[in-house]
Design a protein around this motif. Sequence first.
Motif, PDB file in Angstrom:
ATOM      1  N   ALA A   1       0.839  -1.210   0.000  1.00 55.67           N
ATOM      2  CA  ALA A   1       0.000   0.000   0.000  1.00 55.67           C
ATOM      3  C   ALA A   1       0.869   1.253   0.000  1.00 55.67           C
ATOM      4  O   ALA A   1       0.547   2.232  -0.684  1.00 55.67           O
ATOM      5  CB  ALA A   1      -0.931  -0.007   1.206  1.00 55.67           C
ATOM      6  N   ASP A   2       1.964   1.223   0.765  1.00 56.19           N
ATOM      7  CA  ASP A   2       2.884   2.366   0.769  1.00 56.19           C
ATOM      8  C   ASP A   2       3.438   2.610  -0.628  1.00 56.19           C
ATOM      9  O   ASP A   2       3.554   3.751  -1.070  1.00 56.19           O
ATOM     10  CB  ASP A   2       4.059   2.121   1.731  1.00 56.19           C
ATOM     11  N   MET A   3       3.792   1.531  -1.306  1.00 58.76           N
ATOM     12  CA  MET A   3       4.358   1.651  -2.647  1.00 58.76           C
ATOM     13  C   MET A   3       3.352   2.269  -3.613  1.00 58.76           C
ATOM     14  O   MET A   3       3.703   3.133  -4.404  1.00 58.76           O
ATOM     15  CB  MET A   3       4.828   0.290  -3.149  1.00 58.76           C
ATOM     16  N   ARG A   4       2.094   1.807  -3.533  1.00 57.81           N
ATOM     17  CA  ARG A   4       1.075   2.352  -4.426  1.00 57.81           C
ATOM     18  C   ARG A   4       0.850   3.841  -4.178  1.00 57.81           C
ATOM     19  O   ARG A   4       0.677   4.610  -5.124  1.00 57.81           O
ATOM     20  CB  ARG A   4      -0.246   1.593  -4.256  1.00 57.81           C
TER      21      ARG A   4
ATOM     22  N   ASN B   1       5.941   9.982  -5.837  1.00 60.98           N
ATOM     23  CA  ASN B   1       6.819  10.711  -4.937  1.00 60.98           C
ATOM     24  C   ASN B   1       8.261  10.571  -5.426  1.00 60.98           C
ATOM     25  O   ASN B   1       8.828   9.478  -5.374  1.00 60.98           O
ATOM     26  CB  ASN B   1       6.675  10.164  -3.514  1.00 60.98           C
ATOM     27  N   PRO B   2       8.889  11.649  -5.888  1.00 61.03           N
ATOM     28  CA  PRO B   2      10.248  11.562  -6.416  1.00 61.03           C
ATOM     29  C   PRO B   2      11.267  11.036  -5.398  1.00 61.03           C
ATOM     30  O   PRO B   2      12.216  10.352  -5.773  1.00 61.03           O
ATOM     31  CB  PRO B   2      10.585  12.997  -6.824  1.00 61.03           C
TER      32      PRO B   2
ATOM     33  N   PHE C   1      10.667   8.780  -3.042  1.00 58.19           N
ATOM     34  CA  PHE C   1      10.485   7.329  -3.006  1.00 58.19           C
ATOM     35  C   PHE C   1      11.074   6.687  -4.253  1.00 58.19           C
ATOM     36  O   PHE C   1      11.749   5.658  -4.174  1.00 58.19           O
ATOM     37  CB  PHE C   1       8.995   6.971  -2.885  1.00 58.19           C
ATOM     38  N   LEU C   2      10.840   7.289  -5.407  1.00 58.57           N
ATOM     39  CA  LEU C   2      11.388   6.746  -6.651  1.00 58.57           C
ATOM     40  C   LEU C   2      12.911   6.713  -6.600  1.00 58.57           C
ATOM     41  O   LEU C   2      13.536   5.763  -7.070  1.00 58.57           O
ATOM     42  CB  LEU C   2      10.892   7.553  -7.848  1.00 58.57           C
ATOM     43  N   GLY C   3      13.511   7.727  -5.992  1.00 57.47           N
ATOM     44  CA  GLY C   3      14.964   7.725  -5.811  1.00 57.47           C
ATOM     45  C   GLY C   3      15.416   6.575  -4.938  1.00 57.47           C
ATOM     46  O   GLY C   3      16.449   5.949  -5.198  1.00 57.47           O
ATOM     47  N   SER C   4      14.627   6.260  -3.904  1.00 60.01           N
ATOM     48  CA  SER C   4      15.000   5.151  -3.022  1.00 60.01           C
ATOM     49  C   SER C   4      14.910   3.814  -3.747  1.00 60.01           C
ATOM     50  O   SER C   4      15.690   2.898  -3.465  1.00 60.01           O
ATOM     51  CB  SER C   4      14.129   5.140  -1.762  1.00 60.01           C
ATOM     52  N   VAL C   5      13.990   3.697  -4.685  1.00 54.61           N
ATOM     53  CA  VAL C   5      13.893   2.472  -5.490  1.00 54.61           C
ATOM     54  C   VAL C   5      15.160   2.305  -6.316  1.00 54.61           C
ATOM     55  O   VAL C   5      15.759   1.224  -6.356  1.00 54.61           O
ATOM     56  CB  VAL C   5      12.639   2.499  -6.400  1.00 54.61           C
ATOM     57  N   LEU C   6      15.598   3.383  -6.957  1.00 56.83           N
ATOM     58  CA  LEU C   6      16.822   3.315  -7.752  1.00 56.83           C
ATOM     59  C   LEU C   6      18.032   3.046  -6.868  1.00 56.83           C
ATOM     60  O   LEU C   6      18.899   2.242  -7.225  1.00 56.83           O
ATOM     61  CB  LEU C   6      17.006   4.606  -8.550  1.00 56.83           C
ATOM     62  N   ASP C   7      18.089   3.687  -5.697  1.00 53.27           N
ATOM     63  CA  ASP C   7      19.196   3.431  -4.763  1.00 53.27           C
ATOM     64  C   ASP C   7      19.251   1.951  -4.402  1.00 53.27           C
ATOM     65  O   ASP C   7      20.330   1.349  -4.351  1.00 53.27           O
ATOM     66  CB  ASP C   7      19.036   4.250  -3.483  1.00 53.27           C
TER      67      ASP C   7
ATOM     68  N   LEU D   1      16.818  12.916  -9.768  1.00 56.18           N
ATOM     69  CA  LEU D   1      15.790  12.932  -8.719  1.00 56.18           C
ATOM     70  C   LEU D   1      16.362  13.553  -7.443  1.00 56.18           C
ATOM     71  O   LEU D   1      17.584  13.602  -7.268  1.00 56.18           O
ATOM     72  CB  LEU D   1      15.314  11.504  -8.443  1.00 56.18           C
ATOM     73  N   PRO D   2      15.510  14.013  -6.533  1.00 53.37           N
ATOM     74  CA  PRO D   2      15.993  14.638  -5.294  1.00 53.37           C
ATOM     75  C   PRO D   2      16.956  13.711  -4.527  1.00 53.37           C
ATOM     76  O   PRO D   2      16.722  12.518  -4.401  1.00 53.37           O
ATOM     77  CB  PRO D   2      14.715  14.851  -4.485  1.00 53.37           C
ATOM     78  N   GLY D   3      18.049  14.294  -4.069  1.00 50.90           N
ATOM     79  CA  GLY D   3      19.051  13.541  -3.315  1.00 50.90           C
ATOM     80  C   GLY D   3      20.062  12.820  -4.161  1.00 50.90           C
ATOM     81  O   GLY D   3      20.976  12.199  -3.638  1.00 50.90           O
TER      82      GLY D   3
END
Length: 94
Positions: free
Chosen positions: A38-41, A46-47, A49-55, A85-87
């Motif tokens: 649910a958090d992912m959906r 959220n940029p 969150f997307l950055g954390s996926v790539l990380d 993306l941010p960060g």
Amino acid sequence: MALTRNAAETIAIETLTWLVGNEDLLPVFLGSTGASAADMRSAVDNPDFLGSVLDFIMMDDAWVIACCDAQRIPYERLAEARMGLPGGEQRHWT
């Protein structure tokens, strides 16, 4: 290659889609981040969150190769997207 924010987000969303379809790796991501499905959906736009996926994917070369091969993109494209993306800005320590 500098990517626009929109292009970086698109690659990150496609990477997230690949991650969700990876039955072996998705539980590792969820366990290491504490995120739920649910958090992912709710965070897909959220940029940060997307950055954390790539990380997360970039933590292991085998994951990068599998992800990029599935998306048919160059291996360095994930890092390029992360910088958009941010960060993700490159830090210069000198």
